[in-house]
Design an enzyme around this catalytic site. Sequence first.
Site, mmCIF file in Angstrom:
data_model
loop_
_atom_site.group_PDB
_atom_site.id
_atom_site.type_symbol
_atom_site.label_atom_id
_atom_site.label_comp_id
_atom_site.label_asym_id
_atom_site.label_seq_id
_atom_site.Cartn_x
_atom_site.Cartn_y
_atom_site.Cartn_z
ATOM 1 N N ARG A 129 0.829 -1.211 0.000
ATOM 2 C CA ARG A 129 0.000 0.000 0.000
ATOM 3 C C ARG A 129 0.860 1.257 0.000
ATOM 4 O O ARG A 129 0.490 2.280 0.600
ATOM 5 C CB ARG A 129 -0.969 0.035 1.184
ATOM 6 C CG ARG A 129 -2.062 -1.031 1.133
ATOM 7 C CD ARG A 129 -3.218 -0.653 2.061
ATOM 8 N NE ARG A 129 -4.020 -1.836 2.388
ATOM 9 C CZ ARG A 129 -4.230 -2.295 3.616
ATOM 10 N NH1 ARG A 129 -3.698 -1.668 4.658
ATOM 11 N NH2 ARG A 129 -4.957 -3.358 3.817
ATOM 12 N N ARG B 210 -3.509 6.334 1.246
ATOM 13 C CA ARG B 210 -4.099 7.487 1.924
ATOM 14 C C ARG B 210 -3.150 8.220 2.858
ATOM 15 O O ARG B 210 -3.446 9.341 3.274
ATOM 16 C CB ARG B 210 -5.330 7.031 2.714
ATOM 17 C CG ARG B 210 -6.530 6.695 1.840
ATOM 18 C CD ARG B 210 -7.684 6.170 2.673
ATOM 19 N NE ARG B 210 -7.406 4.829 3.177
ATOM 20 C CZ ARG B 210 -8.147 4.222 4.093
ATOM 21 N NH1 ARG B 210 -9.192 4.842 4.631
ATOM 22 N NH2 ARG B 210 -7.844 2.994 4.487
ATOM 23 N N ARG C 144 -7.252 11.362 -5.309
ATOM 24 C CA ARG C 144 -8.481 10.620 -5.014
ATOM 25 C C ARG C 144 -9.692 11.562 -5.019
ATOM 26 O O ARG C 144 -10.762 11.227 -5.554
ATOM 27 C CB ARG C 144 -8.324 9.926 -3.657
ATOM 28 C CG ARG C 144 -9.577 9.471 -2.946
ATOM 29 C CD ARG C 144 -10.255 8.307 -3.635
ATOM 30 N NE ARG C 144 -11.355 7.810 -2.818
ATOM 31 C CZ ARG C 144 -12.518 8.416 -2.676
ATOM 32 N NH1 ARG C 144 -12.741 9.557 -3.295
ATOM 33 N NH2 ARG C 144 -13.464 7.886 -1.928
ATOM 34 N N ASP D 89 -7.116 -2.638 -7.124
ATOM 35 C CA ASP D 89 -7.774 -3.243 -5.963
ATOM 36 C C ASP D 89 -7.852 -4.741 -6.184
ATOM 37 O O ASP D 89 -7.936 -5.210 -7.332
ATOM 38 C CB ASP D 89 -9.181 -2.665 -5.781
ATOM 39 C CG ASP D 89 -9.775 -3.070 -4.439
ATOM 40 O OD1 ASP D 89 -9.407 -2.444 -3.431
ATOM 41 O OD2 ASP D 89 -10.565 -4.029 -4.403
ATOM 42 N N TYR E 174 -14.826 -12.358 0.026
ATOM 43 C CA TYR E 174 -15.615 -11.146 -0.189
ATOM 44 C C TYR E 174 -16.869 -11.425 -1.017
ATOM 45 O O TYR E 174 -17.937 -10.860 -0.755
ATOM 46 C CB TYR E 174 -14.765 -10.082 -0.888
ATOM 47 C CG TYR E 174 -13.723 -9.452 -0.001
ATOM 48 C CD1 TYR E 174 -14.072 -8.472 0.921
ATOM 49 C CD2 TYR E 174 -12.384 -9.824 -0.093
ATOM 50 C CE1 TYR E 174 -13.119 -7.881 1.740
ATOM 51 C CE2 TYR E 174 -11.421 -9.237 0.715
ATOM 52 C CZ TYR E 174 -11.796 -8.276 1.631
ATOM 53 O OH TYR E 174 -10.849 -7.693 2.447
#
Length: 356
Positions: A28, A32, A41, A78, A155
């Site tokens: 990552r 963020r 973003r 992703d 998921y």
Amino acid sequence: MVSPLKNDRLLRALRREPIDTTPVWVMRQAGRYLPEYRTTRAKAGSFMALAQNPELACEVTLQPLRRFELDAAILFSDILTIPDAMGLGLSFAQGEGPQFAHPVRSRADVERLGVPDMESELRYVMDAVRLIRHELDGRVPLIGFSGSPWTLACYMVEGQGSRDFATAKAMCWNDPALAHTLLDTLAKSVGAYLIAQAAAGAQALMIFDTWGGLLSPAAYREFSLRYMARVVETLKADAHARDLPVILFSKGAGAHLAEMAATGCAALGVDWTIDLADARRAVNGKVALQGNLDPAVLRASPEIIRREVRNVLDSYGNHPGHVFNLGHGITPEVDPEHVKVLVDEVHSYSHQLRSR
């Protein structure tokens, strides 16, 4: 014309060849914690809009390389792109993580699934890979990736994120044949997805088995490891992918390192719950190891970060085949300057180790 690779430390480490200093990248690393990422973003309007725009995906992939002397770029995307392309209706609710409008619960749900077309339904990913390779201009290698079949299934069956994915696990107990049918389709899809990334220009490939550690040892072998091994076998049979190193990362599955190493992969990602010296003994030099600083250390002082980096490097020792990384992804509240401390210390201290 493809530019020659100026920094090949990562690829040499994955081949367990001698290098001058330990290569480092961070799971990552585009994310963020970087203010420039948050700006991009916001410009995109949503996470999926960002991930599905090759130009913006390229921009955020390159952002951490402008700040830090990293030894690899990793595609910004992703792990849930495959199930989204299967028509499950992926969305990201603010503060709640991924959600699927159409979870997979029944045999009819599973039988409706097919392997997506990689150059149509997932073309935005391949276009991003091509653009990133061009913009990198040989600076460092580009890592492509996918979620593992088991993690994608978690998921898809649960319909959202979960601490224990009890619904997905229940399918394995109540209808193992159905679970295997789903995992077979996902293994074919992951193999095709990674082959397409290799053809588009990825130079190493990583499979993220984020939820493998939720399974018992027997269930891990049956529902997770079996299908990652099948993906590796598929990659080794493909002209585009066969020469690319494959990294397997099963979070929380340190007890299975020897079995994972037998899949034919080049390297194993290791989380922070196992000492690297023990991990190295477990794989008996068969594969490289990647890891394994606890991500929470990046919230500590620079002095502690340097100390813990040295501890990880000392644990692995002056042996070939180590890629420094975190034991899982960097978290949003981390100070970017702390990442710089980590990267610089890895290079400086590992160079000292090799000079002894």
